[in-house]
Design a protein around this motif. Sequence first.
Motif, short mmCIF file in Angstrom:
data_model
loop_
_atom_site.label_atom_id
_atom_site.label_comp_id
_atom_site.label_asym_id
_atom_site.label_seq_id
_atom_site.Cartn_x
_atom_site.Cartn_y
_atom_site.Cartn_z
N LEU A 177 2.54 -40.51 3.33
CA LEU A 177 1.56 -40.93 2.33
C LEU A 177 0.95 -42.30 2.64
N ASP A 178 1.71 -43.14 3.35
CA ASP A 178 1.14 -44.45 3.73
C ASP A 178 -0.09 -44.25 4.60
N ALA A 179 0.02 -43.26 5.51
CA ALA A 179 -1.10 -43.00 6.43
C ALA A 179 -2.30 -42.47 5.66
N ALA A 180 -2.03 -41.76 4.56
CA ALA A 180 -3.14 -41.17 3.79
C ALA A 180 -4.12 -42.24 3.33
N ALA A 181 -3.59 -43.42 3.04
CA ALA A 181 -4.44 -44.50 2.53
C ALA A 181 -5.48 -44.91 3.57
N THR A 182 -5.13 -44.77 4.86
CA THR A 182 -6.13 -45.12 5.87
C THR A 182 -6.92 -43.89 6.33
N VAL A 183 -6.27 -42.72 6.34
CA VAL A 183 -7.00 -41.52 6.81
C VAL A 183 -8.09 -41.14 5.82
N VAL A 206 0.61 -33.58 -4.33
CA VAL A 206 -0.84 -33.50 -4.18
C VAL A 206 -1.58 -34.47 -5.09
N GLU A 207 -0.99 -34.79 -6.23
CA GLU A 207 -1.71 -35.62 -7.21
C GLU A 207 -2.19 -36.92 -6.59
N GLN A 208 -1.30 -37.54 -5.79
CA GLN A 208 -1.63 -38.82 -5.17
C GLN A 208 -2.87 -38.70 -4.26
N LEU A 209 -2.87 -37.63 -3.45
CA LEU A 209 -3.98 -37.47 -2.51
C LEU A 209 -5.27 -37.06 -3.23
N ILE A 210 -5.13 -36.30 -4.31
CA ILE A 210 -6.32 -35.90 -5.07
C ILE A 210 -6.98 -37.16 -5.66
N ARG A 211 -6.15 -38.03 -6.20
CA ARG A 211 -6.68 -39.29 -6.78
C ARG A 211 -7.39 -40.11 -5.71
N ARG A 212 -6.73 -40.22 -4.58
CA ARG A 212 -7.30 -41.03 -3.48
C ARG A 212 -8.63 -40.41 -3.00
N ALA A 213 -8.64 -39.09 -2.85
CA ALA A 213 -9.85 -38.41 -2.38
C ALA A 213 -11.00 -38.64 -3.36
N HIS A 214 -10.71 -38.49 -4.64
CA HIS A 214 -11.79 -38.67 -5.62
C HIS A 214 -12.24 -40.13 -5.69
N ALA A 215 -11.31 -41.04 -5.44
CA ALA A 215 -11.70 -42.46 -5.48
C ALA A 215 -12.74 -42.77 -4.41
N VAL A 216 -12.72 -42.00 -3.29
CA VAL A 216 -13.72 -42.27 -2.24
C VAL A 216 -14.87 -41.25 -2.31
N GLY A 217 -14.88 -40.45 -3.36
CA GLY A 217 -16.00 -39.52 -3.57
C GLY A 217 -15.92 -38.23 -2.78
N ALA A 218 -14.72 -37.88 -2.29
CA ALA A 218 -14.58 -36.65 -1.50
C ALA A 218 -14.29 -35.44 -2.40
N ILE A 219 -14.61 -34.27 -1.88
CA ILE A 219 -14.30 -33.00 -2.55
C ILE A 219 -12.87 -32.61 -2.18
N VAL A 220 -12.10 -32.11 -3.15
CA VAL A 220 -10.72 -31.67 -2.86
C VAL A 220 -10.64 -30.15 -2.90
N VAL A 221 -10.15 -29.59 -1.81
CA VAL A 221 -9.95 -28.14 -1.72
C VAL A 221 -8.45 -27.88 -1.61
N LEU A 222 -7.91 -27.15 -2.58
CA LEU A 222 -6.46 -26.92 -2.60
C LEU A 222 -6.15 -25.52 -2.10
#
Length: 434
Positions: A177-183, A206-222
């Motif tokens: 998850l640390d890497a997710a913050a930069t990826v 998944v919740e953590q990554l969904i939040r991060r994705a939306h914070a940068v305006g990305a679409i999340v596909v589960l």
Amino acid sequence: MTTTEIAPLTGLSEAQVGALRLDFPLLARSVNGSALAYLDTGATSQKPRVVLDAERDYYEQRNAAVHRGAHTLAAEATDRFEDARGTVARFVGADDDEIVWTSNATEGLNLVAYALSNATAGRGGAEAEQFRLHAGDEIVVTELEHHANLIPWQELAVRTGATLRYIPVDDDGAWQLDAAATVIGGRTRVVALSHVSNVIGVVNPVEQLIRRAHAVGAIVVLDACQSVPHLAVDVHALDVDFAAFSGHKMLGPTGVGVLYGRRDLLNALPPFLTGGSMITTVTMESAEYLPAPQRFEAGTQRVSQVVALAAAVDYLTAIGMDRIAAREAYLGQLLVRRLGELPHVRVLGPQHSALRVGLASFDLAGVHAHDLGQFLDDRGIAVRVGHHCAQPLHRRLGIVASTRASTYLYTTVDEIDRLVEGVTAAADFFGAGT
Ligand SMILES: Cc1ncc(COP(=O)(O)O)c(C=O)c1O
């Protein structure tokens, strides 16, 4: 919780499981002279009689093409088809018009990827501009994805000039998850990730990554293929933009899958497949499309499968997804502990996650998974062997293949005992570890 403790038996008792097994005709058969122990639900589930009956009843009493025809049968078929949409929508916390029927999860994931590349090619007008990908944009997946949630994104990247990046896993197969913050960053446009890994069986954070994705305006596909059948999943509460799953893994028939999409996104996306049933006006030069979900349902629809999938959902709902999830968490922990105690067995993934479904993959040192699968089959035990459509994850974990046992609401503790005995006998027979 320590590695040797497991959750108490909750959800469904052995007696209740024994009773509901009678609903599944196939579970009564024998294989190679032994009672079948079906431990391959991760690949596809068995079907209760109500599902088989629903499909038969549809063909015997109502068969007609939906959304067309001025006759009674067509109206009845359409009612069943649309009622089923409502049933599935309620099951995953969506609205009816956010549910698109597909052939399977693979098609649902490809639908999103192709719709995005159609938008990138300029299709869909001003509304679809938001989906246009540019060279240098990034699509993010994770290292544990099933090929169905990897290859469509590789192809989308090739078609659009976007770059595919991934969130790596650690030695346990857990997301770093640390890497997710930069990826996941300012260039990220799409994040595609699995709710539950089909190899490890752990419910991903998944919740953590969904939040991060939306914070940068990305679409999340589960990819919800291994979660929706086994847990109560609410797509609105999870706040995903799209989610795909397959009917055949949740007691339904093959040939039907579900794509959930947020209403505003579905209505702004250009279609993937085009043809009959998805248009308003057609001229020799162009066509206008219906709103979602019909704009994504081109051609004659899979009505019998949809109706039978609704019967499967009703069956699961009557038993209760929370009870099923509790039972499976217990079976999953039992699998991990019992297999992990055997000499020469390496269970893939974290050993003490409480959040898991009833699925575990393992390696028996020095024994090829195919040999082990054959040995178990001789005893009537059905497991999955190979890379389970997750080659990159296997490569990361340092193996080419594994053996996977996966459970469902009809799995008994006795079947897990038989698996453990079978693996023990196989280790002896093949000289594991030598
Ligand atoms: C996690 C995951 N994603 C996607 C799929 C693809 O499902 P289907 O083959 O039904 O399209 C599977 C099926 O094995 C899966 O386990």
